[in-house]
Design a protein around this motif. Sequence first.
Motif, PDB file in Angstrom:
ATOM      1  N   GLU A 142     -10.065 -32.903  60.727  1.00 23.90           N
ATOM      2  CA  GLU A 142      -9.322 -33.716  59.508  1.00 23.90           C
ATOM      3  C   GLU A 142      -8.359 -34.889  59.664  1.00 23.90           C
ATOM      4  OE1 GLU A 142     -10.823 -34.917  55.248  1.00 23.90           O
ATOM      5  OE2 GLU A 142     -10.130 -32.575  55.370  1.00 23.90           O
ATOM      6  N   PHE A 143      -8.633 -36.023  59.973  1.00 23.18           N
ATOM      7  CA  PHE A 143      -7.244 -36.899  59.374  1.00 23.18           C
ATOM      8  C   PHE A 143      -6.782 -37.574  58.060  1.00 23.18           C
ATOM      9  CE2 PHE A 143      -5.831 -41.407  60.238  1.00 23.18           C
ATOM     10  CZ  PHE A 143      -4.598 -40.823  61.129  1.00 23.18           C
ATOM     11  N   ASN A 144      -5.678 -37.273  58.170  1.00 23.05           N
ATOM     12  CA  ASN A 144      -4.985 -36.772  56.667  1.00 23.05           C
ATOM     13  C   ASN A 144      -4.103 -38.484  56.787  1.00 23.05           C
ATOM     14  OD1 ASN A 144      -6.296 -35.482  55.896  1.00 23.05           O
ATOM     15  ND2 ASN A 144      -4.613 -33.802  56.232  1.00 23.05           N
ATOM     16  N   GLY A 145      -4.241 -38.846  57.697  1.00 17.32           N
ATOM     17  CA  GLY A 145      -3.716 -40.685  57.249  1.00 17.32           C
ATOM     18  C   GLY A 145      -2.773 -40.809  58.170  1.00 17.32           C
ATOM     19  N   VAL A 146      -1.553 -41.525  58.454  1.00 14.33           N
ATOM     20  CA  VAL A 146       0.294 -41.800  58.447  1.00 14.33           C
ATOM     21  C   VAL A 146       0.757 -42.088  57.497  1.00 14.33           C
ATOM     22  CG1 VAL A 146      -1.436 -42.658  60.907  1.00 14.33           C
ATOM     23  CG2 VAL A 146      -0.940 -45.124  58.843  1.00 14.33           C
ATOM     24  N   ALA A 147       1.650 -42.368  57.987  1.00 11.40           N
ATOM     25  CA  ALA A 147       3.059 -42.602  57.351  1.00 11.40           C
ATOM     26  C   ALA A 147       4.287 -42.663  57.791  1.00 11.40           C
ATOM     27  CB  ALA A 147       3.297 -41.605  56.100  1.00 11.40           C
ATOM     28  N   LYS A 148       5.076 -42.912  56.641  1.00  8.63           N
ATOM     29  CA  LYS A 148       6.570 -43.836  57.180  1.00  8.63           C
ATOM     30  C   LYS A 148       7.312 -42.948  56.856  1.00  8.63           C
ATOM     31  CE  LYS A 148       8.186 -47.210  59.742  1.00  8.63           C
ATOM     32  NZ  LYS A 148       8.079 -48.552  60.457  1.00  8.63           N
ATOM     33  N   ASP A 149       8.270 -42.025  57.574  1.00  5.77           N
ATOM     34  CA  ASP A 149       9.057 -41.620  56.282  1.00  5.77           C
ATOM     35  C   ASP A 149      10.404 -42.104  55.806  1.00  5.77           C
ATOM     36  OD1 ASP A 149      11.044 -40.952  58.211  1.00  5.77           O
ATOM     37  OD2 ASP A 149       9.587 -38.650  58.581  1.00  5.77           O
ATOM     38  N   PRO A 150      11.137 -40.917  54.981  1.00  6.20           N
ATOM     39  CA  PRO A 150      12.154 -42.079  54.593  1.00  6.20           C
ATOM     40  C   PRO A 150      13.284 -42.368  55.628  1.00  6.20           C
ATOM     41  CG  PRO A 150      12.332 -40.715  52.971  1.00  6.20           C
ATOM     42  CD  PRO A 150      11.227 -39.954  53.972  1.00  6.20           C
ATOM     43  N   PHE A 151      13.319 -41.927  57.178  1.00  5.10           N
ATOM     44  CA  PHE A 151      14.208 -41.730  58.067  1.00  5.10           C
ATOM     45  C   PHE A 151      13.547 -42.752  59.234  1.00  5.10           C
ATOM     46  CE2 PHE A 151      14.343 -37.613  56.446  1.00  5.10           C
ATOM     47  CZ  PHE A 151      15.637 -37.629  55.603  1.00  5.10           C
ATOM     48  N   GLY A 152      12.512 -43.808  58.419  1.00  4.39           N
ATOM     49  CA  GLY A 152      11.871 -44.373  59.874  1.00  4.39           C
ATOM     50  C   GLY A 152      11.143 -43.829  60.780  1.00  4.39           C
ATOM     51  N   ASN A 153      10.496 -42.264  60.481  1.00  2.00           N
ATOM     52  CA  ASN A 153       9.917 -41.522  61.522  1.00  2.00           C
ATOM     53  C   ASN A 153       8.270 -42.072  61.183  1.00  2.00           C
ATOM     54  OD1 ASN A 153      11.368 -40.356  62.413  1.00  2.00           O
ATOM     55  ND2 ASN A 153      11.419 -38.901  61.324  1.00  2.00           N
ATOM     56  N   GLU A 154       7.594 -42.404  62.458  1.00  2.65           N
ATOM     57  CA  GLU A 154       5.971 -42.909  62.178  1.00  2.65           C
ATOM     58  C   GLU A 154       5.228 -40.967  62.503  1.00  2.65           C
ATOM     59  OE1 GLU A 154       4.038 -46.242  64.082  1.00  2.65           O
ATOM     60  OE2 GLU A 154       6.376 -46.730  63.997  1.00  2.65           O
ATOM     61  N   ARG A 155       4.823 -41.084  61.561  1.00  8.80           N
ATOM     62  CA  ARG A 155       3.848 -39.523  61.301  1.00  8.80           C
ATOM     63  C   ARG A 155       2.392 -39.823  61.094  1.00  8.80           C
ATOM     64  NH1 ARG A 155       7.443 -35.140  60.334  1.00  8.80           N
ATOM     65  NH2 ARG A 155       9.266 -35.498  59.695  1.00  8.80           N
ATOM     66  N   ALA A 156       2.091 -38.869  61.728  1.00 10.00           N
ATOM     67  CA  ALA A 156       0.123 -38.634  61.481  1.00 10.00           C
ATOM     68  C   ALA A 156      -0.477 -37.514  61.261  1.00 10.00           C
ATOM     69  CB  ALA A 156      -0.811 -39.463  62.706  1.00 10.00           C
ATOM     70  N   GLY A 157      -0.989 -37.383  60.249  1.00 11.76           N
ATOM     71  CA  GLY A 157      -1.296 -35.663  59.820  1.00 11.76           C
ATOM     72  C   GLY A 157      -3.338 -35.376  60.034  1.00 11.76           C
ATOM     73  N   PHE A 158      -3.064 -33.618  60.362  1.00 18.59           N
ATOM     74  CA  PHE A 158      -3.972 -33.246  60.598  1.00 18.59           C
ATOM     75  C   PHE A 158      -4.560 -31.858  60.120  1.00 18.59           C
ATOM     76  CE2 PHE A 158      -3.274 -36.376  63.740  1.00 18.59           C
ATOM     77  CZ  PHE A 158      -4.592 -37.127  63.712  1.00 18.59           C
ATOM     78  N   GLU A 159      -5.479 -31.870  59.792  1.00 17.21           N
ATOM     79  CA  GLU A 159      -5.773 -30.313  59.321  1.00 17.21           C
ATOM     80  C   GLU A 159      -6.838 -30.107  60.523  1.00 17.21           C
ATOM     81  OE1 GLU A 159      -6.674 -29.858  55.156  1.00 17.21           O
ATOM     82  OE2 GLU A 159      -5.677 -31.113  54.509  1.00 17.21           O
ATOM     83  N   GLY A 160      -7.271 -28.793  60.197  1.00 17.75           N
ATOM     84  CA  GLY A 160      -7.843 -28.230  61.371  1.00 17.75           C
ATOM     85  C   GLY A 160      -8.497 -26.775  61.187  1.00 17.75           C
ATOM     86  N   LYS A 161      -9.395 -26.516  61.518  1.00 18.01           N
ATOM     87  CA  LYS A 161      -9.844 -25.107  61.284  1.00 18.01           C
ATOM     88  C   LYS A 161     -10.730 -24.614  62.589  1.00 18.01           C
ATOM     89  CE  LYS A 161     -13.671 -26.445  58.654  1.00 18.01           C
ATOM     90  NZ  LYS A 161     -13.961 -26.088  57.296  1.00 18.01           N
TER      91      LYS A 161
END
Length: 200
Positions: A142-161
């Motif tokens: 499941e794709f949990n979305g994207v975010a830019k953290d306070p340090f400027g990193n672009e992140r993508a999140g996933f949950e899997g099983k």
Amino acid sequence: MSIFSRSTTTATTTDGAVSPELAALTGDYTIDPAHSTIGFTARHAMVTNVKGSFKDFTGTLHLDGSDPSRSTASLDVVMDSIDTGNADRDGHLKSADFFKADEFPAMTFRSTGAEALGGDDYRITGDLTILGTTRPLTIDLEFNGVAKDPFGNERAGFEGKAEILRSEWGLTWNAALETGGVLVSDKIKLTFDISAVRNA
């Protein structure tokens, strides 16, 4: 407002085209082990679940937002990093009865295919290698979305099983119970909570 600038995307627009937001995810990512978890659950003595995780792993993703089937994943797990919250049990799992961590120090996964299932759901297939044995594994994500953290990193999140039968990888140690059944289940549930940082 959250300290993270987070957004979620959907795979397609109402007319079936890939959304520009998803297409913008295309790129190479490195899994952040400090904010990711690779876990597992086994049935113990037929009556309870024992959970554990691996503390040391590395991995990469290539995400293709325009064509998710072209996305790839690679994962290397250090078997000596297994942690179930009990040192004696961890030592047994690292021993010749189970993972033979001295002889086979790593478990690996290399993807061979990916597909979009609709919405935020995806499926990735690949080769899982344990104890030198390689067999196919399917992970539902499941794709949990994207975010830019306070340090400027672009992140993508996933949950899997995923679920495996450990015996198919040569993990056959067990002990019979007087009341019937066995000490450790053959079926193992795998869970993945992944935070991946986009490479510069």
